[in-house]
Design a protein around this motif. Structure first.
Motif, mmCIF file in Angstrom:
data_model
loop_
_atom_site.group_PDB
_atom_site.id
_atom_site.type_symbol
_atom_site.label_atom_id
_atom_site.label_comp_id
_atom_site.label_asym_id
_atom_site.label_seq_id
_atom_site.Cartn_x
_atom_site.Cartn_y
_atom_site.Cartn_z
ATOM 1 N N PHE A 29 0.847 -1.200 0.000
ATOM 2 C CA PHE A 29 0.000 0.000 0.000
ATOM 3 C C PHE A 29 0.880 1.246 0.000
ATOM 4 C CE2 PHE A 29 0.780 -1.129 4.415
ATOM 5 C CZ PHE A 29 1.159 0.081 4.960
ATOM 6 N N VAL A 30 0.283 2.370 -0.399
ATOM 7 C CA VAL A 30 0.945 3.672 -0.319
ATOM 8 C C VAL A 30 0.169 4.514 0.683
ATOM 9 C CG1 VAL A 30 1.775 5.679 -1.585
ATOM 10 C CG2 VAL A 30 1.456 3.506 -2.790
ATOM 11 N N LEU A 31 0.884 5.116 1.629
ATOM 12 C CA LEU A 31 0.242 5.963 2.639
ATOM 13 C C LEU A 31 0.829 7.359 2.548
ATOM 14 C CD1 LEU A 31 -0.648 5.041 6.263
ATOM 15 C CD2 LEU A 31 0.624 7.152 5.832
ATOM 16 N N MET A 32 -0.029 8.352 2.406
ATOM 17 C CA MET A 32 0.403 9.740 2.279
ATOM 18 C C MET A 32 -0.188 10.538 3.432
ATOM 19 S SD MET A 32 -0.552 9.599 -1.741
ATOM 20 C CE MET A 32 -1.202 7.921 -1.745
ATOM 21 N N THR A 33 0.653 11.207 4.192
ATOM 22 C CA THR A 33 0.149 11.917 5.367
ATOM 23 C C THR A 33 0.718 13.326 5.467
ATOM 24 O OG1 THR A 33 -0.001 11.885 7.786
ATOM 25 C CG2 THR A 33 1.939 10.850 6.829
ATOM 26 N N LYS A 34 -0.140 14.242 5.857
ATOM 27 C CA LYS A 34 0.300 15.605 6.146
ATOM 28 C C LYS A 34 0.648 15.639 7.628
ATOM 29 C CE LYS A 34 0.180 20.089 4.741
ATOM 30 N NZ LYS A 34 0.811 20.603 3.516
ATOM 31 N N GLY A 35 1.928 15.725 7.945
ATOM 32 C CA GLY A 35 2.347 15.631 9.347
ATOM 33 C C GLY A 35 2.400 14.180 9.790
ATOM 34 N N ILE A 74 -4.640 6.671 1.944
ATOM 35 C CA ILE A 74 -4.060 5.325 1.884
ATOM 36 C C ILE A 74 -4.588 4.667 0.617
ATOM 37 C CG2 ILE A 74 -3.804 3.074 2.983
ATOM 38 C CD1 ILE A 74 -4.274 4.431 5.685
ATOM 39 N N ASP A 75 -3.667 4.321 -0.258
ATOM 40 C CA ASP A 75 -4.026 3.687 -1.527
ATOM 41 C C ASP A 75 -3.600 2.220 -1.455
ATOM 42 O OD1 ASP A 75 -3.803 2.623 -4.180
ATOM 43 O OD2 ASP A 75 -3.779 4.666 -4.989
ATOM 44 N N ALA A 76 -4.590 1.345 -1.347
ATOM 45 C CA ALA A 76 -4.307 -0.099 -1.310
ATOM 46 C C ALA A 76 -4.912 -0.761 -2.535
ATOM 47 C CB ALA A 76 -4.836 -0.709 -0.023
ATOM 48 N N ALA A 88 -10.247 9.995 9.472
ATOM 49 C CA ALA A 88 -10.262 9.762 8.018
ATOM 50 C C ALA A 88 -11.134 8.561 7.656
ATOM 51 C CB ALA A 88 -8.827 9.536 7.524
ATOM 52 N N ALA A 89 -11.181 7.576 8.561
ATOM 53 C CA ALA A 89 -11.966 6.368 8.283
ATOM 54 C C ALA A 89 -13.425 6.521 8.687
ATOM 55 C CB ALA A 89 -11.338 5.168 9.010
ATOM 56 N N GLY A 90 -13.774 7.638 9.321
ATOM 57 C CA GLY A 90 -15.168 7.885 9.680
ATOM 58 C C GLY A 90 -15.646 7.072 10.871
ATOM 59 N N ILE A 91 -14.753 6.823 11.836
ATOM 60 C CA ILE A 91 -15.106 6.001 12.997
ATOM 61 C C ILE A 91 -15.524 6.890 14.160
ATOM 62 C CG2 ILE A 91 -14.363 4.098 14.488
ATOM 63 C CD1 ILE A 91 -14.123 3.630 11.374
ATOM 64 N N ASP A 92 -16.745 6.719 14.621
ATOM 65 C CA ASP A 92 -17.246 7.491 15.747
ATOM 66 C C ASP A 92 -16.453 7.148 17.011
ATOM 67 O OD1 ASP A 92 -19.991 9.034 16.580
ATOM 68 O OD2 ASP A 92 -19.254 7.731 18.191
ATOM 69 N N CYS A 128 -9.300 -4.371 -2.039
ATOM 70 C CA CYS A 128 -8.816 -3.245 -2.840
ATOM 71 C C CYS A 128 -9.546 -2.002 -2.357
ATOM 72 C CB CYS A 128 -9.116 -3.534 -4.313
ATOM 73 S SG CYS A 128 -8.724 -2.190 -5.421
ATOM 74 N N PHE A 129 -8.822 -1.011 -1.812
ATOM 75 C CA PHE A 129 -9.530 0.142 -1.246
ATOM 76 C C PHE A 129 -8.640 1.380 -1.224
ATOM 77 C CE2 PHE A 129 -7.266 0.160 2.779
ATOM 78 C CZ PHE A 129 -6.841 -1.151 2.898
ATOM 79 N N VAL A 130 -9.296 2.525 -1.081
ATOM 80 C CA VAL A 130 -8.596 3.798 -0.924
ATOM 81 C C VAL A 130 -9.246 4.546 0.231
ATOM 82 C CG1 VAL A 130 -8.037 6.022 -1.968
ATOM 83 C CG2 VAL A 130 -8.079 3.963 -3.390
ATOM 84 N N ILE A 131 -8.435 5.063 1.144
ATOM 85 C CA ILE A 131 -8.920 5.997 2.162
ATOM 86 C C ILE A 131 -8.439 7.367 1.708
ATOM 87 C CG2 ILE A 131 -8.776 6.680 4.583
ATOM 88 C CD1 ILE A 131 -8.146 3.767 5.279
#
Lengths: 137, 137
Positions: free
Chosen positions: B16-22, B130-132, B32-36, B120-123
């Motif tokens: 996977f590729v993970l891109m993060t600001k900070g 996160i590009d998987a 980002a995943a929308g978890i309460d 196969c997913f993208v966050i």
């Protein structure tokens, strides 16, 4: 420890009889899991669809097609799926725990994620997913 | 010589590729995943977070040392192992000052990682992507 009810029976070939809440919908499933828009909801939508999209409601099936052939629902399920008596009793106990529960049949190989069984019936999360499908989480 | 007498199974891995600001933080991931914050599945998504967070290598280094590298450049690796879309996503992230990492998921590291490894997913969030899309069998 003896158990007196179960909420799922599998024949070991990815076919499942599963107790679920009669009023379950995708929206209630996501809401009870505490998921808003995003990856979590996308993942759980796919899990839900893997179980529910081609599920057959066994009570409806019995009422429409098998009621004259089998004198009760339990006999119908036991005969149609060749379930051992003990497992059948436990499964019926699970279903009859609440008037809001019903029994579905689905084949995990028909549609959706390839590893859905391992995820929702794995030891880490099975109890939570069972309660989620019963809307009792 | 050892002779294995029970099941012999195949395993596989995807990346996977993970891109993060900070910095990558649990709070950022759950948002980002929308978890309460009251989700009963917080523990499951924390486990997913650690699958990514504990397994990061700077992307350029990853593409140079990974066993799938075969001498390919950074751009070639991402375009060929993932897609043109992923390459555009990486370029856009770098232009926005995000740090790009890559990592592996393995099918034999438990049910949850196996499910994501074969999925196969993208966050896609402003501060975390996160590009998987290399995943999926």
């Amino acid at each position: 420890m003896d158990i007196d009810k179960i909420y799922r029976y599998s024949n070991g070939f990815c076919e499942h009889l599963k107790v679920v809440h009669k009023d379950i919908t995708l929206e209630k499933f996501l809401s009870n899991a505490g998921l808003g828009d995003g990856f979590g909801a996308t993942l759980f939508t796919r899990l839900y669809n893997s179980v529910m999209s081609e599920a057959e409601n066994m009570e409806d099936l019995y009422e429409r097609f098998y009621k004259q052939e089998y004198d009760c629902f339990s006999t119908f399920i036991g005969s149609k799926f060749a379930i051992p008596d003990k497992s059948l009793t436990l499964l019926m106990n699970g279903m009859n725990e609440s008037d809001n529960f019903t029994l579905i049949y689905y084949d995990a190989l028909h549609y959706g994620m390839t590893d859905v069984d391992e995820l929702i019936y794995g030891e880490d999360y099975e109890e939570k997913f069972t309660k989620l499908f019963l809307l009792s989480l | 010589m050892k002779i294995k007498t029970d099941f012999v199974t195949n395993s596989s891995s995807t990346c996977f590729v993970l891109m993060t600001k900070g910095d990558l933080t649990l709070t950022k991931f759950l948002k980002a995943a929308g978890i309460d914050k009251n989700s009963p599945f917080q523990d499951m998504f924390k486990e997913i977070f650690h699958m990514f967070a504990d397994n990061l290598t700077p992307a350029r280094e990853f593409t140079r040392i990974h066993r799938w590298s075969h001498g390919r450049s950074y751009e070639q690796f991402i375009k060929e192992v993932f897609s043109e879309n992923t390459w555009r996503r990486v370029q856009d992230a770098e232009a926005r000052g995000m740090t790009v990492y890559m990592g592996d998921l393995h099918s034999d590291n438990g049910a949850l990682e196996c499910a994501l490894c074969t999925d196969c997913f993208v966050i896609d969030n402003l501060n975390l992507v996160i590009d998987a899309t290399n995943d999926g069998w």
